[in-house]
Design a protein around this motif. Structure first.
Motif, PDB file in Angstrom:
ATOM      1  N   ALA A  31       3.178   6.410  -2.351  1.00  0.00           N
ATOM      2  CA  ALA A  31       1.762   6.727  -2.148  1.00  0.00           C
ATOM      3  C   ALA A  31       0.884   5.565  -2.605  1.00  0.00           C
ATOM      4  CB  ALA A  31       1.391   8.002  -2.896  1.00  0.00           C
ATOM      5  N   ALA A  32       1.221   4.961  -3.733  1.00  0.00           N
ATOM      6  CA  ALA A  32       0.450   3.824  -4.231  1.00  0.00           C
ATOM      7  C   ALA A  32       0.537   2.653  -3.251  1.00  0.00           C
ATOM      8  CB  ALA A  32       0.939   3.412  -5.609  1.00  0.00           C
ATOM      9  N   MET A  33       1.705   2.426  -2.691  1.00  0.00           N
ATOM     10  CA  MET A  33       1.865   1.335  -1.721  1.00  0.00           C
ATOM     11  C   MET A  33       1.049   1.605  -0.460  1.00  0.00           C
ATOM     12  SD  MET A  33       5.902   0.467  -2.224  1.00  0.00           S
ATOM     13  CE  MET A  33       5.978  -0.572  -0.803  1.00  0.00           C
ATOM     14  N   VAL A  34       1.078   2.838   0.018  1.00  0.00           N
ATOM     15  CA  VAL A  34       0.318   3.192   1.224  1.00  0.00           C
ATOM     16  C   VAL A  34      -1.178   3.063   0.969  1.00  0.00           C
ATOM     17  CG1 VAL A  34      -0.284   5.120   2.741  1.00  0.00           C
ATOM     18  CG2 VAL A  34       2.105   4.647   2.226  1.00  0.00           C
ATOM     19  N   ILE A  35      -1.651   3.526  -0.174  1.00  0.00           N
ATOM     20  CA  ILE A  35      -3.072   3.418  -0.509  1.00  0.00           C
ATOM     21  C   ILE A  35      -3.467   1.949  -0.624  1.00  0.00           C
ATOM     22  CG2 ILE A  35      -4.784   3.841  -2.329  1.00  0.00           C
ATOM     23  CD1 ILE A  35      -3.389   6.571  -2.755  1.00  0.00           C
ATOM     24  N   GLY A  36      -2.633   1.154  -1.273  1.00  0.00           N
ATOM     25  CA  GLY A  36      -2.916  -0.282  -1.396  1.00  0.00           C
ATOM     26  C   GLY A  36      -2.975  -0.952  -0.040  1.00  0.00           C
ATOM     27  N   ALA A  38      -3.615   0.498   2.836  1.00  0.00           N
ATOM     28  CA  ALA A  38      -4.807   0.997   3.536  1.00  0.00           C
ATOM     29  C   ALA A  38      -6.055   0.264   3.065  1.00  0.00           C
ATOM     30  CB  ALA A  38      -4.956   2.502   3.322  1.00  0.00           C
ATOM     31  N   LEU A  39      -6.185   0.027   1.765  1.00  0.00           N
ATOM     32  CA  LEU A  39      -7.350  -0.698   1.245  1.00  0.00           C
ATOM     33  C   LEU A  39      -7.384  -2.131   1.765  1.00  0.00           C
ATOM     34  CD1 LEU A  39      -7.498   0.583  -2.440  1.00  0.00           C
ATOM     35  CD2 LEU A  39      -9.098   1.073  -0.593  1.00  0.00           C
ATOM     36  N   VAL A  40      -6.217  -2.777   1.818  1.00  0.00           N
ATOM     37  CA  VAL A  40      -6.161  -4.141   2.348  1.00  0.00           C
ATOM     38  C   VAL A  40      -6.576  -4.150   3.820  1.00  0.00           C
ATOM     39  CG1 VAL A  40      -4.572  -6.012   2.964  1.00  0.00           C
ATOM     40  CG2 VAL A  40      -4.474  -4.997   0.683  1.00  0.00           C
ATOM     41  N   LEU A  41      -6.053  -3.196   4.606  1.00  0.00           N
ATOM     42  CA  LEU A  41      -6.384  -3.143   6.028  1.00  0.00           C
ATOM     43  C   LEU A  41      -7.867  -2.832   6.251  1.00  0.00           C
ATOM     44  CD1 LEU A  41      -3.252  -1.348   7.500  1.00  0.00           C
ATOM     45  CD2 LEU A  41      -3.868  -3.761   7.681  1.00  0.00           C
ATOM     46  N   VAL A  42      -8.425  -1.928   5.466  1.00  0.00           N
ATOM     47  CA  VAL A  42      -9.850  -1.605   5.592  1.00  0.00           C
ATOM     48  C   VAL A  42     -10.693  -2.829   5.235  1.00  0.00           C
ATOM     49  CG1 VAL A  42     -11.725  -0.253   4.551  1.00  0.00           C
ATOM     50  CG2 VAL A  42      -9.636   0.880   5.299  1.00  0.00           C
ATOM     51  N   ILE A  44      -9.795  -6.032   5.446  1.00  0.00           N
ATOM     52  CA  ILE A  44      -9.650  -7.005   6.531  1.00  0.00           C
ATOM     53  C   ILE A  44     -10.459  -6.573   7.754  1.00  0.00           C
ATOM     54  CG2 ILE A  44      -8.005  -7.968   8.198  1.00  0.00           C
ATOM     55  CD1 ILE A  44      -5.938  -7.978   5.902  1.00  0.00           C
ATOM     56  N   GLY A  45     -10.398  -5.276   8.099  1.00  0.00           N
ATOM     57  CA  GLY A  45     -11.166  -4.760   9.236  1.00  0.00           C
ATOM     58  C   GLY A  45     -12.661  -4.915   9.030  1.00  0.00           C
ATOM     59  N   THR A  46     -13.123  -4.658   7.820  1.00  0.00           N
ATOM     60  CA  THR A  46     -14.550  -4.806   7.520  1.00  0.00           C
ATOM     61  C   THR A  46     -14.981  -6.266   7.641  1.00  0.00           C
ATOM     62  OG1 THR A  46     -14.479  -2.905   6.035  1.00  0.00           O
ATOM     63  CG2 THR A  46     -16.327  -4.432   5.758  1.00  0.00           C
ATOM     64  N   MET A  47     -14.170  -7.155   7.105  1.00  0.00           N
ATOM     65  CA  MET A  47     -14.504  -8.580   7.192  1.00  0.00           C
ATOM     66  C   MET A  47     -14.506  -9.043   8.649  1.00  0.00           C
ATOM     67  SD  MET A  47     -12.425  -9.897   3.813  1.00  0.00           S
ATOM     68  CE  MET A  47     -12.335 -11.562   4.375  1.00  0.00           C
ATOM     69  N   LEU A  48     -13.546  -8.589   9.432  1.00  0.00           N
ATOM     70  CA  LEU A  48     -13.491  -8.950  10.845  1.00  0.00           C
ATOM     71  C   LEU A  48     -14.710  -8.399  11.590  1.00  0.00           C
ATOM     72  CD1 LEU A  48     -11.846 -10.241  13.128  1.00  0.00           C
ATOM     73  CD2 LEU A  48     -10.668  -8.058  13.402  1.00  0.00           C
TER      74      LEU A  48
END
Length: 168
Positions: A31-36, A38-42, A44-48
């Protein structure tokens, strides 16, 4: 967590005991890996998203400022009218069963004045204010609503018919 299994040959039983933390630990790590992730992807998506939209927003802002400068500095009278309330009323009229606007306006001449009264002035430049002797945009709008629209019946009728027919 404990489990007991009898062993009849030995006339005894086996007890297995396990701590619940050992069962939960892989799920919590996952769960911690998935949350981490997801935060990285969000992030990156926000920056893009921002890197793609910031130039567009900047261009639109500059374009709007350029339009405002041209509009305000134009030596000819310009005003922007909003016909959206009229369009809504025409849509309601069509939905009520009116198929042809011409005969309807002939039978209801007051409707043209009602429709004309719905037209709103969104903006007027200083040349328009000077032409009509208005000291402020509010004064121009009041004058326009009170005198110009009723006097310009044929022009208003043409504009309303164009709206009815779907023309600009």
């Amino acid at each position: 967590l404990a489990a007991y299994e009898p062993v009849p040959i030995l006339n005894a039983g086996v007890v297995a005991k396990m701590d619940l933390e050992n069962i939960r630990a892989p799920f919590l790590r996952g769960a911690a890996m998935v949350i981490g992730l997801a935060l990285v992807l969000v992030t990156i998506g926000t920056m893009l998203f921002l890197s793609l939209t910031n130039p567009l927003v900047k261009h639109l802002t500059e374009s709007d400022l350029r339009y405002q400068r041209i509009f305000c500095a134009a030596p000819v009278p310009i005003w922007e009218q909003d016909f959206s309330p009229v369009a809504g009323s025409l849509r309601a009229l069509r939905e009520s069963g009116v198929a042809d606007l011409g005969p309807y306006l002939d039978a209801h001449p007051e409707a043209l004045l009602r429709f004309s009264g719905m037209v709103r002035i969104k903006e007027a430049n200083s040349a328009a204010l000077r032409l009509f002797g208005a000291r402020s945009a509010e004064e121009f709008v009041a004058w326009f609503q009170r005198f110009f629209l009723p006097a310009a019946g044929d022009l208003a009728a043409d504009q309303i018919r164009a709206l009815w027919e779907g023309r600009e």
